[in-house]
Scaffold this motif. Structure first.
Motif, PDB file in Angstrom:
ATOM      1  N   UNK A 279       0.840  -1.186   0.000  1.00 48.12           N
ATOM      2  CA  UNK A 279       0.000   0.000   0.000  1.00 48.12           C
ATOM      3  C   UNK A 279       0.882   1.245   0.000  1.00 48.12           C
ATOM      4  N   UNK A 280       0.509   2.238  -0.788  1.00 48.34           N
ATOM      5  CA  UNK A 280       1.300   3.468  -0.822  1.00 48.34           C
ATOM      6  C   UNK A 280       1.266   4.190   0.515  1.00 48.34           C
ATOM      7  N   UNK A 281       0.186   4.044   1.273  1.00 44.54           N
ATOM      8  CA  UNK A 281       0.102   4.681   2.590  1.00 44.54           C
ATOM      9  C   UNK A 281       1.080   4.028   3.566  1.00 44.54           C
ATOM     10  N   UNK A 282       1.356   2.757   3.373  1.00 50.38           N
ATOM     11  CA  UNK A 282       2.296   2.049   4.243  1.00 50.38           C
ATOM     12  C   UNK A 282       3.737   2.163   3.765  1.00 50.38           C
ATOM     13  N   UNK A 283       3.977   2.837   2.647  1.00 49.58           N
ATOM     14  CA  UNK A 283       5.337   2.918   2.117  1.00 49.58           C
ATOM     15  C   UNK A 283       5.721   4.351   1.740  1.00 49.58           C
ATOM     16  N   UNK A 284       5.133   4.878   0.670  1.00 50.00           N
ATOM     17  CA  UNK A 284       5.591   6.128   0.081  1.00 50.00           C
ATOM     18  C   UNK A 284       4.763   7.359   0.438  1.00 50.00           C
ATOM     19  N   UNK A 285       3.637   7.180   1.117  1.00 47.21           N
ATOM     20  CA  UNK A 285       2.793   8.333   1.458  1.00 47.21           C
ATOM     21  C   UNK A 285       2.113   8.140   2.814  1.00 47.21           C
ATOM     22  N   UNK A 286       2.920   7.998   3.877  1.00 46.93           N
ATOM     23  CA  UNK A 286       2.299   7.839   5.197  1.00 46.93           C
ATOM     24  C   UNK A 286       1.530   9.111   5.587  1.00 46.93           C
ATOM     25  N   UNK A 287       0.513   8.936   6.400  1.00 48.29           N
ATOM     26  CA  UNK A 287      -0.366  10.041   6.777  1.00 48.29           C
ATOM     27  C   UNK A 287      -0.414  10.182   8.299  1.00 48.29           C
ATOM     28  N   UNK A 288       0.670  10.646   8.931  1.00 51.10           N
ATOM     29  CA  UNK A 288       0.683  10.713  10.399  1.00 51.10           C
ATOM     30  C   UNK A 288      -0.362  11.665  10.975  1.00 51.10           C
ATOM     31  N   UNK A 289      -0.794  12.653  10.192  1.00 56.08           N
ATOM     32  CA  UNK A 289      -1.805  13.593  10.669  1.00 56.08           C
ATOM     33  C   UNK A 289      -3.222  13.069  10.487  1.00 56.08           C
ATOM     34  N   UNK A 290      -3.350  11.887   9.890  1.00 57.21           N
ATOM     35  CA  UNK A 290      -4.659  11.291   9.663  1.00 57.21           C
ATOM     36  C   UNK A 290      -4.670   9.864  10.221  1.00 57.21           C
ATOM     37  N   UNK A 291      -4.748   9.727  11.533  1.00 57.60           N
ATOM     38  CA  UNK A 291      -4.663   8.398  12.157  1.00 57.60           C
ATOM     39  C   UNK A 291      -5.748   7.423  11.714  1.00 57.60           C
ATOM     40  N   UNK A 292      -6.858   7.937  11.188  1.00 63.10           N
ATOM     41  CA  UNK A 292      -7.922   7.038  10.736  1.00 63.10           C
ATOM     42  C   UNK A 292      -7.517   6.233   9.509  1.00 63.10           C
TER      43      UNK A 292
ATOM     44  N   UNK B 116      -3.842   6.061   8.645  1.00 63.62           N
ATOM     45  CA  UNK B 116      -2.408   5.793   8.758  1.00 63.62           C
ATOM     46  C   UNK B 116      -2.094   4.334   9.055  1.00 63.62           C
ATOM     47  N   UNK B 117      -2.788   3.707   9.963  1.00 63.40           N
ATOM     48  CA  UNK B 117      -2.448   2.344  10.337  1.00 63.40           C
ATOM     49  C   UNK B 117      -1.257   2.323  11.285  1.00 63.40           C
ATOM     50  N   UNK B 118      -0.681   1.135  11.508  1.00 67.83           N
ATOM     51  CA  UNK B 118       0.379   0.988  12.514  1.00 67.83           C
ATOM     52  C   UNK B 118       1.777   1.425  12.064  1.00 67.83           C
ATOM     53  N   UNK B 119       1.942   1.817  10.821  1.00 64.02           N
ATOM     54  CA  UNK B 119       3.266   2.164  10.301  1.00 64.02           C
ATOM     55  C   UNK B 119       3.661   3.565  10.760  1.00 64.02           C
ATOM     56  N   UNK B 120       4.901   3.694  11.214  1.00 64.60           N
ATOM     57  CA  UNK B 120       5.410   4.999  11.631  1.00 64.60           C
ATOM     58  C   UNK B 120       6.030   5.725  10.439  1.00 64.60           C
ATOM     59  N   UNK B 121       6.037   7.043  10.506  1.00 61.22           N
ATOM     60  CA  UNK B 121       6.605   7.863   9.446  1.00 61.22           C
ATOM     61  C   UNK B 121       8.066   8.160   9.731  1.00 61.22           C
ATOM     62  N   UNK B 122       8.813   8.366   8.662  1.00 69.40           N
ATOM     63  CA  UNK B 122      10.234   8.651   8.757  1.00 69.40           C
ATOM     64  C   UNK B 122      10.534   9.877   7.905  1.00 69.40           C
ATOM     65  N   UNK B 123      11.240  10.852   8.479  1.00 71.78           N
ATOM     66  CA  UNK B 123      11.617  12.040   7.715  1.00 71.78           C
ATOM     67  C   UNK B 123      12.653  11.663   6.660  1.00 71.78           C
ATOM     68  N   UNK B 124      12.637  12.372   5.544  1.00 73.41           N
ATOM     69  CA  UNK B 124      13.614  12.153   4.474  1.00 73.41           C
ATOM     70  C   UNK B 124      14.528  13.377   4.401  1.00 73.41           C
ATOM     71  N   UNK B 125      15.427  13.372   3.429  1.00 78.52           N
ATOM     72  CA  UNK B 125      16.313  14.518   3.228  1.00 78.52           C
ATOM     73  C   UNK B 125      15.634  15.614   2.412  1.00 78.52           C
TER      74      UNK B 125
ATOM     75  N   UNK C 169       8.400   9.109   4.501  1.00 79.61           N
ATOM     76  CA  UNK C 169       8.281   7.744   3.993  1.00 79.61           C
ATOM     77  C   UNK C 169       8.015   6.826   5.169  1.00 79.61           C
ATOM     78  N   UNK C 170       7.706   5.596   4.870  1.00 80.87           N
ATOM     79  CA  UNK C 170       7.481   4.596   5.896  1.00 80.87           C
ATOM     80  C   UNK C 170       8.767   4.285   6.640  1.00 80.87           C
ATOM     81  N   UNK C 171       8.634   3.906   7.890  1.00 77.78           N
ATOM     82  CA  UNK C 171       9.788   3.504   8.693  1.00 77.78           C
ATOM     83  C   UNK C 171      10.524   2.305   8.074  1.00 77.78           C
ATOM     84  N   UNK C 172       9.878   1.602   7.152  1.00 74.24           N
ATOM     85  CA  UNK C 172      10.485   0.433   6.526  1.00 74.24           C
ATOM     86  C   UNK C 172      11.377   0.786   5.332  1.00 74.24           C
ATOM     87  N   UNK C 173      11.492   2.071   5.019  1.00 77.00           N
ATOM     88  CA  UNK C 173      12.293   2.508   3.874  1.00 77.00           C
ATOM     89  C   UNK C 173      13.398   3.490   4.292  1.00 77.00           C
ATOM     90  N   UNK C 174      14.205   3.151   5.294  1.00 79.77           N
ATOM     91  CA  UNK C 174      15.211   4.114   5.767  1.00 79.77           C
ATOM     92  C   UNK C 174      16.292   4.432   4.741  1.00 79.77           C
TER      93      UNK C 174
END
Length: 170
Positions: free
Chosen positions: A20-33, A35-44, A50-55
């Motif tokens: 899912x793009x929400x779980x990988x390339x477009x997490x929505x931390x401001x929309x918990x409804x 977002x799901x259990x995946x945490x967001x990760x800041x990029x450069x 991005x998802x915490x799974x794509x460091x």
């Protein structure tokens, strides 16, 4: 003319049935409804998460292009995918060139002995369309089987070749 830092290669990833793009390339931390259990990760890149799974990708995001605005009025995935890959709506029996064919035709090959672009895992949406065959892709239908009729060069030892094949499974 080539400008400093201009891209010379494109890796275009289209994952049918992929994550899912929400779980990988477009997490929505401001929309918990959603977002799901995946945490967001800041990029450069400011504003891109991005998802915490794509460091590793997050560290290199300043070299990439992420398009999150694709839409389609086609009512099914196959027609929408055709439009995405060719920028044309399907019209009868006309086959339009894939984006890789356009890049090949307009930019040429970096190395004349290598294909301009490779398609892995599919060939149904990848074609040279109304361009000459030389602008088509090298299609590898099943990545587990590689290219049919490909042989190891005599200058490569069999054990080294086998080691390379094993490394690709990582």
């Amino acid at each position: 003319p080539q400008r400093a830092g201009a891209p010379t290669r494109v890796i275009y990833v289209l994952m049918r049935g992929g994550m899912s793009y929400i779980d990988t390339l477009d997490p929505q931390p401001d929309r918990p409804e959603i977002q799901g259990p995946v945490k967001s990760l800041a990029t450069r890149v400011d504003g891109i998460l991005l998802s915490e799974y794509l460091p590793a990708l997050a560290k290199r995001m300043h070299h990439g292009c992420l398009i999150r605005s694709m839409t389609s009025t086609a009512g099914d995935h196959q027609l929408a995918t055709y439009s995405l890959l060719t920028s044309y709506a399907k019209r009868g029996t006309i086959e339009h060139p894939h984006i890789g064919s356009w890049v090949s035709r307009l930019c040429g090959r970096i190395n004349p002995s290598l294909p301009a672009f490779v398609s892995i895992g599919t060939s149904r949406d990848v074609g040279n369309g109304f361009f000459e065959a030389k602008y088509g892709s090298l299609s590898i239908g099943d990545p587990e089987h590689g290219l049919s009729h490909a042989k190891r060069l005599d200058i490569t030892e069999a054990k080294d070749f086998d080691k390379r094949i094993e490394l690709r499974k990582w």
